[in-house]
Write an enzyme that holds these catalytic residues in place. Structure first.
Site, PDB file in Angstrom:
ATOM      1  N   CYS A  26      56.301 -48.319 -24.051  1.00  0.00           N
ATOM      2  CA  CYS A  26      55.625 -47.100 -24.517  1.00  0.00           C
ATOM      3  C   CYS A  26      54.600 -46.729 -23.447  1.00  0.00           C
ATOM      4  CB  CYS A  26      55.017 -47.309 -25.902  1.00  0.00           C
ATOM      5  SG  CYS A  26      53.884 -48.716 -26.018  1.00  0.00           S
TER       6      CYS A  26
ATOM      7  N   ARG B  21      52.961 -49.742 -29.069  1.00  0.00           N
ATOM      8  CA  ARG B  21      53.991 -49.187 -29.950  1.00  0.00           C
ATOM      9  C   ARG B  21      55.327 -49.899 -29.746  1.00  0.00           C
ATOM     10  NH1 ARG B  21      52.994 -42.953 -28.341  1.00  0.00           N
ATOM     11  NH2 ARG B  21      52.327 -43.968 -26.403  1.00  0.00           N
TER      12      ARG B  21
END
Length: 276
Positions: free
Chosen positions: A235, A240
Site C-alpha cells: 500500500c 493496509r
C-alpha cells in the site's frame, strides 16, 4: 512449527478465542490505530502494542521493517517465547494486526492467529471487556529474519516485473492507484499491479470480518490473482496491505509476500517505473 501444532487456527472467531482465553500459551496483542480504544475496552488479558513499533521509524523509508535488534527488544517486551501462540487484533479491521502477524512470519514465528473482525466483532458478540492495562512478563526473545521470503525488496521487485508467475496486489484506494491522490514524488502504481482496496475484503455487515472466501477468491481471480501465483501486496506504508497479506494467507495463497517499502519508497524514487 506446523499448523497442526498451533493452539488456534489462523483466523479465529471471538467465541473460539473466549474458550482459550486463559491458556498459558496464549499471548493476545491489541495493536489499535488509536491508543484510546485499548483504554476504552479490550479483550481481557490483551497487552497493548503501539503500532509505530512495527515500523523502522526513520530514514527515507520509515515504514520499512525494523532491524533484528529492534524486533528482539519489541517481542521481548511483549513476553514472546518460541512456544507462545499470538492472537492479534485491532480496532480497524485488520491492518495493524496483519502487519504484526506478517512481522512474526518474517522472523519464523508461525504460531499466530487473527481475531476476525477485531474488537468490533468481540463487542458485537457480547463478550467481556477489560479496561485494566495488562502488563506482559518480559522474555528474552532473539528475533532473526528466519523467513525472508515473506518480504520482497525493491531491487528484486524491479527485476521481476513482467514475470508471469508473480502478481502485485495494490491495496490502496483506486484514486491512489490511478495517480489522482497522494503526496509522493511520483503518482500511480507499479507496472502490472492490480487494485483491490483493502476495505473491499472486509464484510461491513459482520463487524469488518473477512468477507466470504469463495466470493473473494472469485474477485481476485478476475483480477488475475490466483492461489498458485507468488503474490506481492503493498500500500503506502505496508499497513493496509498487512490486512491483504493476511487475507491472501487465509484464502490459501501459499506464496504471499509483502513489499514493506510500499509506495512510500517506490513513489519517491526516480529509478522505479510507474504506471498511471
Amino acid at each position: 512449527m506446523s499448523s497442526e501444532s498451533n493452539l488456534l487456527p489462523l483466523i479465529v472467531e471471538p467465541e473460539q478465542l473466549a474458550e482459550y482465553i486463559d491458556d498459558a500459551q496464549l499471548l493476545i496483542i491489541d495493536v489499535p490505530l488509536k491508543a484510546e480504544s485499548y483504554a476504552a475496552g479490550h479483550v481481557p488479558g490483551a497487552v497493548f502494542l503501539d503500532h509505530r513499533r512495527l515500523l523502522h521509524g526513520s530514514g527515507e523509508v520509515p515504514n520499512d521493517v525494523p532491524d533484528e535488534e529492534a524486533l528482539s527488544a519489541l517481542f521481548s517486551s511483549l513476553g514472546l517465547t518460541r512456544d507462545t501462540h499470538v492472537v492479534a487484533y485491532d480496532d480497524e479491521g485488520g491492518g495493524w494486526a496483519g502487519r504484526l502477524l506478517w512481522t512474526l512470519e518474517l522472523i519464523g514465528h508461525t504460531r499466530y492467529s487473527y481475531l476476525n473482525g477485531g474488537i468490533h466483532a468481540w463487542r458485537a458478540d457480547g463478550l467481556p471487556l477489560s479496561t485494566e492495562e495488562h502488563v506482559a512478563q518480559p522474555s528474552d526473545y532473539q528475533a532473526e529474519y528466519l523467513h525472508p521470503q515473506a518480504l520482497i525488496e525493491r531491487e528484486e521487485l524491479i527485476e521481476r516485473l513482467g514475470d508471469k508467475t508473480l502478481a502485485v496486489w495494490d491495496a490502496r484506494s483506486p484514486e491512489e492507484y490511478r495517480g489522482e491522490k497522494g503526496k509522493n514524488k511520483h503518482m500511480g502504481h507499479i507496472p502490472g499491479a492490480v487494485n483491490m482496496e483493502w476495505t473491499d475484503a472486509m464484510d461491513r455487515d459482520r463487524q469488518l470480518r473477512i468477507r466470504d472466501y469463495a466470493e473473494l477468491i472469485t474477485e481476485l481471480e478476475a483480477l488475475g490473482l490466483t492461489p498458485d501465483m507468488e503474490v506481492i501486496t503493498h500500500c503506502q506504508s505496508h499497513h493496509r496491505s498487512g490486512f491483504t497479506w493476511l487475507v491472501g494467507k487465509a484464502l490459501g495463497f501459499d506464496r504471499m509476500r509483502a513489499y514493506a517499502g510500499s509506495w512510500q519508497e517506490w513513489g519517491n524514487r526516480d529509478d522505479t517505473p510507474v504506471e498511471s
